[in-house]
Design an enzyme around this catalytic site. Structure first.
Site, PDB file in Angstrom:
ATOM      1  N   GLU A  58       0.946  -1.180   0.012  1.00  0.00           N
ATOM      2  CA  GLU A  58      -0.121  -0.144  -0.070  1.00  0.00           C
ATOM      3  C   GLU A  58       0.975   1.196   0.054  1.00  0.00           C
ATOM      4  OE1 GLU A  58      -2.078  -2.838   2.611  1.00  0.00           O
ATOM      5  OE2 GLU A  58      -0.032  -2.467   2.116  1.00  0.00           O
ATOM      6  N   CYS A  85      -2.868  -4.287   6.981  1.00  0.00           N
ATOM      7  CA  CYS A  85      -2.314  -4.601   8.726  1.00  0.00           C
ATOM      8  C   CYS A  85      -2.847  -3.393   9.205  1.00  0.00           C
ATOM      9  CB  CYS A  85      -0.945  -4.760   8.593  1.00  0.00           C
ATOM     10  SG  CYS A  85       0.319  -3.521   8.133  1.00  0.00           S
ATOM     11  N   THR A 206      23.284 -37.159   2.380  1.00  0.00           N
ATOM     12  CA  THR A 206      23.183 -36.679   0.957  1.00  0.00           C
ATOM     13  C   THR A 206      24.538 -35.579   1.230  1.00  0.00           C
ATOM     14  OG1 THR A 206      21.193 -36.657   0.556  1.00  0.00           O
ATOM     15  CG2 THR A 206      22.300 -34.964  -0.340  1.00  0.00           C
ATOM     16  N   LEU A 214      23.723 -26.063  -2.386  1.00  0.00           N
ATOM     17  CA  LEU A 214      22.472 -25.657  -1.942  1.00  0.00           C
ATOM     18  C   LEU A 214      22.260 -24.181  -1.962  1.00  0.00           C
ATOM     19  CD1 LEU A 214      21.787 -28.079   1.102  1.00  0.00           C
ATOM     20  CD2 LEU A 214      21.537 -28.675  -1.178  1.00  0.00           C
ATOM     21  N   GLY A 293      18.502 -37.021   1.271  1.00  0.00           N
ATOM     22  CA  GLY A 293      18.177 -38.063   0.385  1.00  0.00           C
ATOM     23  C   GLY A 293      17.087 -38.736   0.463  1.00  0.00           C
ATOM     24  N   LEU A 297      13.496 -37.745   2.436  1.00  0.00           N
ATOM     25  CA  LEU A 297      12.265 -37.696   1.814  1.00  0.00           C
ATOM     26  C   LEU A 297      11.276 -38.802   2.300  1.00  0.00           C
ATOM     27  CD1 LEU A 297      13.885 -37.145  -1.610  1.00  0.00           C
ATOM     28  CD2 LEU A 297      12.459 -35.359  -0.349  1.00  0.00           C
ATOM     29  N   SER A 299      10.949 -40.220   5.089  1.00  0.00           N
ATOM     30  CA  SER A 299      10.558 -40.103   6.447  1.00  0.00           C
ATOM     31  C   SER A 299       9.639 -38.915   6.408  1.00  0.00           C
ATOM     32  CB  SER A 299      11.760 -39.651   7.126  1.00  0.00           C
ATOM     33  OG  SER A 299      12.730 -40.823   7.272  1.00  0.00           O
TER      34      SER A 299
END
Length: 350
Positions: A58, A85, A206, A214, A293, A297, A299
């Protein structure tokens, strides 16, 4: 048949959404918001929330109005994709700004479920004589901020699972040799995804086997916070993950320590994904992409701790002896896209 006013409201709200998504990857843990100021069906100002801690949509919208049109602000309609807000945070309440400029009508895409807003912004505007219309393109406005709404409603980060697999559903080779599955175009897409999320997570194996960076070096934008699981702090210091070039959190059971961009986060049970997820929430991490890894994933899938999954399948690559890809449960296929040899499948949890 839709009336012309509703059609115009939809048109200008669509512009709010176009603006809002320009903040993706920059505003978290705040929501993405776009705003336009309209006089006689003509946009005289527009803006979006560009970066966390900076002006809200805004403010940028009103500030964009040229000197020649400033006198038109109080005669205009303000369109905003999310409820303004009504509290002091890193910036003043946007409701105060709207009232200060004597804007008499505000059209809102959807309400803000954040406890410090949650209808209070709308109520304050109405209490001060502003004509407020809500829920224009409500579902679309909620969809762009799905991470924000999950974070505040469920008190956990929005979690995206991601992996690449061969045509016969292998995710890696046995042993230490790396298996490169994705082509250069989908690899670039993955880096775009990284730039859009607040954090990225990998497990111990991994990190040790692949030594990933990353980051999003093949795309523009902010690098995600790196999340690493290293229960007994056995990973060697020379790994890319410890280069302190971006914020990195190491979940472990031995020490609590922070230096520069490296946070060793001690928790009671590293094997308890719920505790890790809850800790991420406490660290104000709104969204996480899980990149491996396979064990980590699976899990997350087993615990039901995911919101969507993105699976890249290279249909031209077969591996006889390799590590099997994770198996999704309780899912629905949202859509797919083909990128040369790769098929990218998008799933949502049911």
């Amino acid at each position: 048949m839709l009336n012309s006013q509703y059609t115009q409201d939809v048109f200008f709200m669509q512009r709010c959404l176009q603006l809002a998504v320009l903040g993706k990857g920059w505003v978290a843990p705040n929501p993405m918001v776009g705003a336009v100021l309209v006089y006689n069906n003509k946009i005289i100002g527009e803006g979006y929330h560009e970066q966390y801690g900076s002006n809200h949509a805004e403010v940028n919208c009103i500030n964009s109005v040229t000197n020649n049109n400033i006198h038109l602000i109080e005669k205009s309609v303000l369109y905003v994709s999310l409820e303004p807000c009504n509290h002091f945070g890193k910036t003043p309440p946007c409701t105060n700004l709207i009232l200060q400029h004597k804007i008499k009508k505000v059209v809102i895409g959807c309400t803000d479920s954040f406890e410090k807003v949650n209808g209070a912004g709308i109520q304050k505007l109405r209490d001060n004589g502003v004509d407020v219309m809500i829920n224009i393109l409500e579902e679309e406005c909620k969809a762009i901020n799905k991470r924000f709404f999950v974070f505040h409603k469920e008190k956990k980060p929005y979690i995206i699972l991601k992996w690449a697999q061969t045509a016969n559903k292998k995710i890696a080779l046995h042993g230490n040799e790396r298996l490169f599955i994705t082509n250069e175009f989908t690899n670039q897409l993955v880096h775009k995804w990284r730039a859009e999320e607040q954090a990225i997570m990998v497990g111990f194996n991994t990190a040790l086997k692949d030594n990933p960076q990353l980051n999003n070096r093949f795309w523009s934008g902010k690098n995600p916070v790196r999340l690493l699981i290293d229960k007994d702090l056995k990973l060697p210091d020379h790994l890319h993950l410890f280069n302190q070039q971006q914020k990195t959190v190491v979940f472990n059971q031995h020490k609590q320590e922070e230096k520069n961009n490296l946070l060793f986060q001690k928790i009671n049970k590293v094997d308890d994904l719920n505790e890790i997820v809850n800790t991420c929430y406490e660290l104000n991490i709104q969204s996480i992409i899980i990149e491996g890894g396979a064990k980590l994933l699976q899990s997350f899938i087993k615990e039901g701790l995911w919101n969507e999954a993105r699976v890249i399948t290279n249909n031209s690559l077969f591996v006889e002896d390799g590590l099997s890809a994770p198996e999704l449960t309780n899912f629905k296929l949202s859509h797919q896209e083909k990128i040369v040899t790769d098929i990218v499948s998008y799933f949502v949890k049911q």
